[in-house]
Write an enzyme that holds these catalytic residues in place. Structure first.
Site: not given
Ligand code: NDP
Length: 313
Positions: A53, A97, A120
């Site tokens: 990422k 995460q 997200d």
């Protein structure tokens, strides 16, 4: 009949080019989108994902910041970190995460992320926006599934879509997106009776289960489009043989690395499906591409007023 291979790398590349063009426009207006990633502890899979990422941000010119609290971190400490990122104007996207260590209340931490920075798309506000078809941030992997279908010109409206898996991260949002695109949607899970018969109804079959090669030939109606979200690492010899017996290329990788990546769909399905995503190289590449797209979208939505003012002066 060999099926059409839906090339996720190619589609992800197209999306990244579009994102790069939008970043360029923003740069001209003095704006640089920014993404903060919180990576707790030393989970090796998470470290690999986060590296990908951050690298992708660097390639596209997105400002990125990695915060790495130790795995002894408390819920309160993480909440303070998130609050600080919520306040900082140069941060457009915040990604926590997963998984978080067991002592941390993950739901509380995800709830603390400003919905406008929730790249997200897991915050209940964005889940609500998705289910009521309002503009918001959509989870990356499910959004990638729709991109694959649309950019491959596979019709969704009016089609019979079956989603196997109902997680908040993949199954449910994929089902909602298909519904929003006017498919007739059935969602299956571990308690579904006669899964095979339900799957055979599908023109579009999405597998998001987490079980290597579970969807076999007899689950798929000939000509259906099959989207394989699964990413499973196979290390066991017998399991490898069940999936890839006679596949010399896979065998070489397996012998060299001691493992291979397989989806939730058995490779034999490629012989009956009309179109299918490979693993690797199918849905996977879309996830990071859509994260980049979401970060730029968050920057655009949050800073739209400022850009309008700048274009007037
Ligand atoms: P979860 O474990 O959260 O959910 C799995 C779902 O599959 C559950 O709804 C479960 O049902 C259902 N399921 C499990 N076993 C069966 C069965 N025998 N029959 C029918 N349904 C079953 O997984 P995720 O949704 O997070 O991930 C799914 C897969 O997608 C994994 O392989 C994961 O690695 C992959 N993934 C890939 C990404 C990518 O970038 N390509 C991103 C995210 C995930 P129930 O609810 O009843 O338990």
């Amino acid at each position: 009949m060999a099926s059409i291979l839906l090339d996720g790398n190619k589609i992800a590349h197209q999306i990244r080019m579009e994102v790069a063009a939008e970043i360029e426009t923003m740069r001209a207006a003095g704006i640089r989108p920014g993404l903060a990633v919180i990576l707790v502890g030393h989970n090796s899979a998470s470290e690999i994902y986060v590296r990908g990422k951050v690298k992708s941000c660097e390639e596209l010119g997105i400002y990125s910041e990695k915060l790495t609290p130790p795995d002894t971190v408390s819920t309160e400490q993480l909440l303070a970190l998130v609050e600080d990122l919520n306040r900082r104007d140069e941060i457009d996207g915040i990604l926590v995460q997963l998984p978080l260590p067991s002592q941390v209340d993950s739901k509380e931490v995800l709830l603390a992320v400003d919905p406008a920075k929730d790249v997200d798309g897991f915050h209940p506000v964005n889940v609500g926006f998705l289910s009521t078809q309002r503009p918001g941030l959509v989870p990356c992997t499910p959004a990638g599934v729709i991109e694959i279908l649309e950019r491959s010109e596979i019709p969704i409206a009016g089609q019979e879509a079956v989603v196997v898996g109902r997680s908040d991260i993949v199954g449910k949002p994929v089902a909602m997106l298909l519904l929003n695109n006017n498919a007739t949607v059935t969602v299956c899970h571990s308690k579904t009776h006669d899964l095979q018969a339900v799957c055979r109804r599908a023109n579009i079959l999405v597998a998001a289960i987490g079980r290597p090669g579970m969807i076999r030939r007899e689950y798929v109606t000939p000509g259906a489009t099959v989207i394989d979200v699964g990413m499973n690492k196979v290390t066991d010899e017998a399991e490898f043989q069940r999936l890839f017996a006679g596949n010399r290329k896979r065998e070489e990788t397996f012998r060299a690395k001691g493992s291979t990546l397989v989806g939730d769909v058995h490779p034999e399905v490629a012989e009956v499906a009309g179109a299918i995503t490979p693993v690797p190289g199918g849905v996977g590449p879309l996830t990071i591409a859509m994260l980049m797209a979401n970060t730029v979208k968050a920057a655009r939505l949050r800073r739209a007023n400022r850009m309008r003012e700048m274009s007037r002066t």
